[in-house]
Design a protein around this motif. Sequence first.
Motif, short mmCIF file in Angstrom:
data_model
loop_
_atom_site.label_atom_id
_atom_site.label_comp_id
_atom_site.label_asym_id
_atom_site.label_seq_id
_atom_site.Cartn_x
_atom_site.Cartn_y
_atom_site.Cartn_z
N CYS A 5 0.80 -1.14 0.15
CA CYS A 5 0.08 -0.14 0.08
C CYS A 5 1.06 1.33 0.10
O CYS A 5 2.08 1.19 0.08
N VAL A 6 0.40 2.46 -0.24
CA VAL A 6 0.92 3.65 -0.30
C VAL A 6 0.96 4.36 1.37
O VAL A 6 1.93 4.58 1.90
N ASP A 7 -0.40 3.89 2.05
CA ASP A 7 -0.30 4.57 3.40
C ASP A 7 -0.72 3.32 4.37
O ASP A 7 -2.04 3.21 4.32
N GLN A 9 -0.71 2.93 7.43
CA GLN A 9 -1.87 3.27 8.62
C GLN A 9 -3.15 3.41 8.10
O GLN A 9 -4.11 3.02 8.96
N VAL A 10 -3.38 4.09 7.19
CA VAL A 10 -4.75 4.22 6.58
C VAL A 10 -5.53 3.16 6.26
O VAL A 10 -6.61 2.81 6.74
N GLY A 48 6.21 4.63 10.18
CA GLY A 48 4.83 4.60 9.69
C GLY A 48 4.39 3.75 8.49
O GLY A 48 3.39 3.82 7.93
N ASP A 49 5.55 3.17 8.16
CA ASP A 49 5.58 2.27 6.72
C ASP A 49 5.16 1.07 6.74
O ASP A 49 4.89 0.41 5.74
N LYS A 67 4.29 -0.33 3.22
CA LYS A 67 4.38 0.63 2.24
C LYS A 67 5.23 0.27 1.08
O LYS A 67 6.29 -0.18 1.26
N GLU A 132 -7.47 2.42 -1.01
CA GLU A 132 -6.33 2.37 -1.95
C GLU A 132 -6.74 1.58 -3.13
O GLU A 132 -5.90 1.51 -4.05
#
Length: 139
Positions: A5-7, A9-10, A48-49, A67, A132
Amino acid sequence: MTFDCVDAQVVATFWCRALGYVEAPPPTGWSDWPSFLRDHDVPEEEWGDGAAIRPATGEGPTISFLKVPEPKSVKNRVHLDVKVSGGRHVDQELRLTRIRAKESDLVAHGATTQREDVVDGHLDHLVMTDPEGNEFCIA
């Protein structure tokens, strides 16, 4: 199982809501994630990755989120089914109510409805995407 994913946490937060999961605790031997990451020489700017979630009961599969630099580009070959209806033997109005309630909740948290699949004149499941674009179904 790991989601690229890109984020992280989201996407992890979304899937906690979708599946009733919670943040996974740090590995045995560490009291918290920052201690674990520090002990493994992970730079703070990368903390956070990644993320990990598991069932609230602690029993069942853990899902990781990592990430990656590239965005999602094609349809998933594997997807999750969020089963809320109770099955095809359940009264169709009740099934529809349960599916629509979960759809409404997840759309409010970043999901998108892609299509409705109907079997024998009744809604069988919804094809959705997470924030995403990862496909999943609500059945």
